[in-house]
Design a protein around this motif. Structure first.
Motif, PDB file in Angstrom:
ATOM      1  N   LEU A   8      -9.340   2.257   5.402  1.00 42.14           N
ATOM      2  CA  LEU A   8     -10.275   2.916   4.451  1.00 42.14           C
ATOM      3  C   LEU A   8      -9.453   3.653   3.408  1.00 42.14           C
ATOM      4  O   LEU A   8     -10.156   3.752   2.235  1.00 42.14           O
ATOM      5  CB  LEU A   8     -11.321   3.789   5.222  1.00 42.14           C
ATOM      6  CG  LEU A   8     -12.356   2.935   5.766  1.00 42.14           C
ATOM      7  CD1 LEU A   8     -13.369   3.739   6.683  1.00 42.14           C
ATOM      8  CD2 LEU A   8     -13.357   2.207   4.876  1.00 42.14           C
ATOM      9  N   LEU A  58      -8.036   1.642   0.695  1.00 48.43           N
ATOM     10  CA  LEU A  58      -9.403   0.960  -0.094  1.00 48.43           C
ATOM     11  C   LEU A  58      -9.919   1.992  -1.202  1.00 48.43           C
ATOM     12  O   LEU A  58     -10.129   1.754  -2.008  1.00 48.43           O
ATOM     13  CB  LEU A  58     -10.313   0.258   0.817  1.00 48.43           C
ATOM     14  CG  LEU A  58     -10.129  -1.036   1.451  1.00 48.43           C
ATOM     15  CD1 LEU A  58     -11.110  -0.874   2.652  1.00 48.43           C
ATOM     16  CD2 LEU A  58      -9.865  -2.114   0.465  1.00 48.43           C
ATOM     17  N   VAL A 105      -6.758  -2.271  -4.775  1.00 46.79           N
ATOM     18  CA  VAL A 105      -7.790  -2.798  -3.821  1.00 46.79           C
ATOM     19  C   VAL A 105      -7.305  -3.999  -3.039  1.00 46.79           C
ATOM     20  O   VAL A 105      -7.465  -4.246  -1.851  1.00 46.79           O
ATOM     21  CB  VAL A 105      -9.148  -2.951  -4.683  1.00 46.79           C
ATOM     22  CG1 VAL A 105     -10.012  -3.688  -3.675  1.00 46.79           C
ATOM     23  CG2 VAL A 105      -9.694  -1.663  -5.152  1.00 46.79           C
ATOM     24  N   ALA A 126      -4.797  -3.209  -0.282  1.00 44.96           N
ATOM     25  CA  ALA A 126      -5.520  -2.679   0.806  1.00 44.96           C
ATOM     26  C   ALA A 126      -6.579  -3.650   1.685  1.00 44.96           C
ATOM     27  O   ALA A 126      -6.630  -3.560   2.746  1.00 44.96           O
ATOM     28  CB  ALA A 126      -6.370  -1.507   0.139  1.00 44.96           C
ATOM     29  N   CYS A 127      -7.058  -4.676   0.940  1.00 44.11           N
ATOM     30  CA  CYS A 127      -7.577  -5.583   1.639  1.00 44.11           C
ATOM     31  C   CYS A 127      -6.989  -6.421   2.524  1.00 44.11           C
ATOM     32  O   CYS A 127      -7.124  -6.665   3.668  1.00 44.11           O
ATOM     33  CB  CYS A 127      -8.732  -6.556   0.479  1.00 44.11           C
ATOM     34  SG  CYS A 127     -10.065  -5.639   0.045  1.00 44.11           S
ATOM     35  N   CYS A 158       0.857  -1.126  -0.066  1.00 46.79           N
ATOM     36  CA  CYS A 158      -0.079  -0.152   0.088  1.00 46.79           C
ATOM     37  C   CYS A 158       0.971   1.333   0.091  1.00 46.79           C
ATOM     38  O   CYS A 158       0.509   2.287  -0.672  1.00 46.79           O
ATOM     39  CB  CYS A 158      -1.000  -0.022   1.292  1.00 46.79           C
ATOM     40  SG  CYS A 158      -2.407  -1.203   1.143  1.00 46.79           S
ATOM     41  N   TRP A 181      -8.014  -3.019  -9.340  1.00 45.45           N
ATOM     42  CA  TRP A 181      -8.000  -4.100  -8.256  1.00 45.45           C
ATOM     43  C   TRP A 181      -6.390  -4.295  -7.989  1.00 45.45           C
ATOM     44  O   TRP A 181      -5.991  -4.825  -6.820  1.00 45.45           O
ATOM     45  CB  TRP A 181      -8.221  -5.498  -9.107  1.00 45.45           C
ATOM     46  CG  TRP A 181      -9.708  -5.499  -9.076  1.00 45.45           C
ATOM     47  CD1 TRP A 181     -10.411  -5.510 -10.117  1.00 45.45           C
ATOM     48  CD2 TRP A 181     -10.638  -5.672  -8.026  1.00 45.45           C
ATOM     49  NE1 TRP A 181     -11.839  -5.423  -9.824  1.00 45.45           N
ATOM     50  CE2 TRP A 181     -11.959  -5.662  -8.616  1.00 45.45           C
ATOM     51  CE3 TRP A 181     -10.586  -6.181  -6.839  1.00 45.45           C
ATOM     52  CZ2 TRP A 181     -13.220  -5.970  -8.009  1.00 45.45           C
ATOM     53  CZ3 TRP A 181     -11.717  -6.228  -6.063  1.00 45.45           C
ATOM     54  CH2 TRP A 181     -13.066  -6.417  -6.434  1.00 45.45           C
ATOM     55  N   ALA A 206      -5.849  -4.189   5.448  1.00 44.82           N
ATOM     56  CA  ALA A 206      -6.906  -4.060   6.259  1.00 44.82           C
ATOM     57  C   ALA A 206      -7.317  -5.216   7.167  1.00 44.82           C
ATOM     58  O   ALA A 206      -7.561  -5.044   8.325  1.00 44.82           O
ATOM     59  CB  ALA A 206      -8.469  -3.764   5.626  1.00 44.82           C
TER      60      ALA A 206
END
Length: 153
Positions: free
Chosen positions: A115, A118, A130, A133-134, A51, A127, A137
């Motif tokens: 967040l 994301l 994303v 980021a997932c 990230c 993606w 998270a």
């Protein structure tokens, strides 16, 4: 793909409070904390690295993208995140405040950076942003929730 100042800024916004944290560490740190399964720490670290590096490496792509609702929400996430850091320093750097809920949101200092990244993926409709980021998270929220459970009791 390519370097651009906006990519550096996106990563720096999240890193800056953490860099200050190095010089002003928390007080009242518990002697031991419950550990979570190693997979969550690995997810958190892999997600963090990715990230923070992706915006730098894809800075030109970010700079070319027009601002939208997701970018505005990212800015709001950073404002709340910085507000949580202010709360931490005003508390006298109490360790428990790093995990204390804010407006009913548990572990906000984990929720809002997650967040933020994301929303970066949503803003860029990628993606490639994303997925890391997932991962970040999942690991960051589980690790932070575990610490919160420990300091709460």
């Amino acid at each position: 793909m390519g370097l651009h100042a906006q990519g550096f800024i996106i990563s720096l916004l999240v890193l800056l409070p953490n860099l200050i944290f190095i010089f002003f560490p928390p007080r009242s740190v518990p002697g031991s904390l419950d550990s979570v399964p190693l997979i969550f720490t690995l997810l958190e670290r892999a997600g963090q690295i990715t990230c923070f590096m992706m915006p730098i490496l894809f800075g030109r792509m970010i700079a070319a993208e027009p601002l939208g609702v997701s970018a505005i929400l990212m800015a709001l996430c950073m404002l709340v995140y910085y507000g949580c850091w202010v709360r931490y320093y005003r508390s006298g750097r109490a360790f428990a405040v790093l995990f204390k809920p804010w407006l009913g949101i548990p572990v906000p200092m984990a929720v809002f950076p997650a967040l933020y990244f994301l929303l970066l993926g949503v803003w860029l409709q990628s993606w490639l942003f994303v997925v890391p980021a997932c991962l970040f998270a999942a690991g960051h929220l589980v690790n932070s929730w575990s610490v919160y459970g420990h300091v709460r009791s």
